[in-house]
Design an enzyme around this catalytic site. Structure first.
Site, PDB file in Angstrom:
ATOM      1  N   LEU A 165     -41.895  36.684   5.869  1.00  0.00           N
ATOM      2  CA  LEU A 165     -41.378  36.265   7.169  1.00  0.00           C
ATOM      3  C   LEU A 165     -40.188  35.345   6.912  1.00  0.00           C
ATOM      4  O   LEU A 165     -40.165  34.634   5.912  1.00  0.00           O
ATOM      5  CB  LEU A 165     -42.438  35.478   7.959  1.00  0.00           C
ATOM      6  N   ASP A 166     -39.228  35.346   7.831  1.00  0.00           N
ATOM      7  CA  ASP A 166     -38.142  34.371   7.744  1.00  0.00           C
ATOM      8  C   ASP A 166     -38.743  32.974   7.702  1.00  0.00           C
ATOM      9  O   ASP A 166     -39.818  32.727   8.263  1.00  0.00           O
ATOM     10  CB  ASP A 166     -37.216  34.475   8.967  1.00  0.00           C
ATOM     11  N   LYS A 167     -38.042  32.064   7.062  1.00  0.00           N
ATOM     12  CA  LYS A 167     -38.554  30.705   6.869  1.00  0.00           C
ATOM     13  C   LYS A 167     -38.962  30.039   8.189  1.00  0.00           C
ATOM     14  O   LYS A 167     -39.987  29.376   8.278  1.00  0.00           O
ATOM     15  CB  LYS A 167     -37.479  29.878   6.165  1.00  0.00           C
TER      16      LYS A 167
ATOM     17  N   THR B 297     -39.728  31.564  11.003  1.00  0.00           N
ATOM     18  CA  THR B 297     -40.716  32.344  11.765  1.00  0.00           C
ATOM     19  C   THR B 297     -42.129  31.915  11.391  1.00  0.00           C
ATOM     20  O   THR B 297     -42.458  31.765  10.215  1.00  0.00           O
ATOM     21  CB  THR B 297     -40.536  33.850  11.480  1.00  0.00           C
TER      22      THR B 297
ATOM     23  N   ARG C  78     -34.284  39.780  15.416  1.00  0.00           N
ATOM     24  CA  ARG C  78     -33.283  38.812  15.876  1.00  0.00           C
ATOM     25  C   ARG C  78     -31.969  39.495  16.234  1.00  0.00           C
ATOM     26  O   ARG C  78     -31.386  39.256  17.298  1.00  0.00           O
ATOM     27  CB  ARG C  78     -33.071  37.745  14.806  1.00  0.00           C
TER      28      ARG C  78
END
Length: 247
Positions: free
Chosen positions: A64-66, A68, A163
């Site tokens: 996951l993105d940091k 998120t 996004r």
């Protein structure tokens, strides 16, 4: 205490993040501002490092993105890692994210299928000629005056997919400055009775972009798994403020 991206954050106790554990799998509700994998040698704490302290053979199966928050699957042995990775690669994992976006948008299973090109250095762009296939379904769940809670179901797993796909619909995620999303301030939505102490600078209600990995479904070794992760405090607080002041 540790500063992560300018935010003071306590390094969490790994055991406190676990929502499921069996002989083969650990599933956590990842807090925001914690990287899934090590970003560089000797860098900040990551889920992978915390997981390996808890179980030596742990491997993070996806990322996951940091910023998120939400569900992250960790394998406890190489065979489970292989099986879960295959499910993700073959797009047999059902993934549901929730996002709070700017504006009122009526999405009824809208499919955005714009190819994404990875430019490197965590930058991506829509590129119909050279990009890789990327598909996301969007469904509006809750309407406010100036915002919408949206369910996002990515079929593929490109970097920043949800996004950038939302940004193409003029529906940037709240706080996602990379894609022109703006943070929400209480003074914006609470028109009356909002006061700030002398010399104080107002902080956004949520200090990151409002994206949460809410649900995962997959099957390995004839066992079906279904997981749901509750909203973290900042996401829930923003929703509560919208319900109260922007309904």
């Amino acid at each position: 205490m540790k500063v992560l991206d300018g935010h003071v954050a306590k390094i969490p106790q790994f055991a406190d993040l676990i929502i499921h554990e069996d002989d083969n799998l650990i599933v956590i509700n990842k807090p925001p501002f914690l990287a899934s994998l090590d970003e560089r040698e000797g860098g900040e704490m990551s889920v992978l490092r915390l997981a390996k302290r808890y179980h030596a053979d742990a491997q993070v199966c996806h990322r996951l993105d940091k910023e998120t928050s939400g569900l992250l699957v960790i394998a406890k042995n190489p065979e489970t890692y292989r099986l879960v990775s295959i499910e993700f690669e073959r797009r047999r994992v059902s993934k549901v994210y929730h996002a709070i976006i700017e504006g009122t948008h009526v999405f009824e299973d809208l499919l955005v299928d714009l190819p994404i090109l990875n430019l490197g250095n965590k930058n991506v762009t829509i590129d119909r000629a050279n990009g890789k296939r990327a598909e996301t379904y969007f469904k509006s769940l809750r309407y406010f005056k100036h915002y919408t809670l949206v369910e996002c179901r990515p079929v593929t797993g490109r970097m920043h997919q949800i996004r950038i796909h939302l940004a193409t619909q003029h529906a940037a995620i709240v706080g996602d400055t990379l894609y022109r999303g703006k943070p929400v301030y209480l003074s914006q939505i609470k028109k009356r009775g909002f006061t700030l102490g002398k010399g104080q600078e107002e902080q956004p209600i949520m200090k990151r972009f409002a994206l949460h990995a809410h649900q995962l479904d997959f099957e390995i070794a004839d066992t079906a798994y279904h997981f749901e992760a509750p909203y973290p405090k900042d996401f829930a607080t923003l929703l509560r403020h919208l319900e109260k002041f922007d309904d």
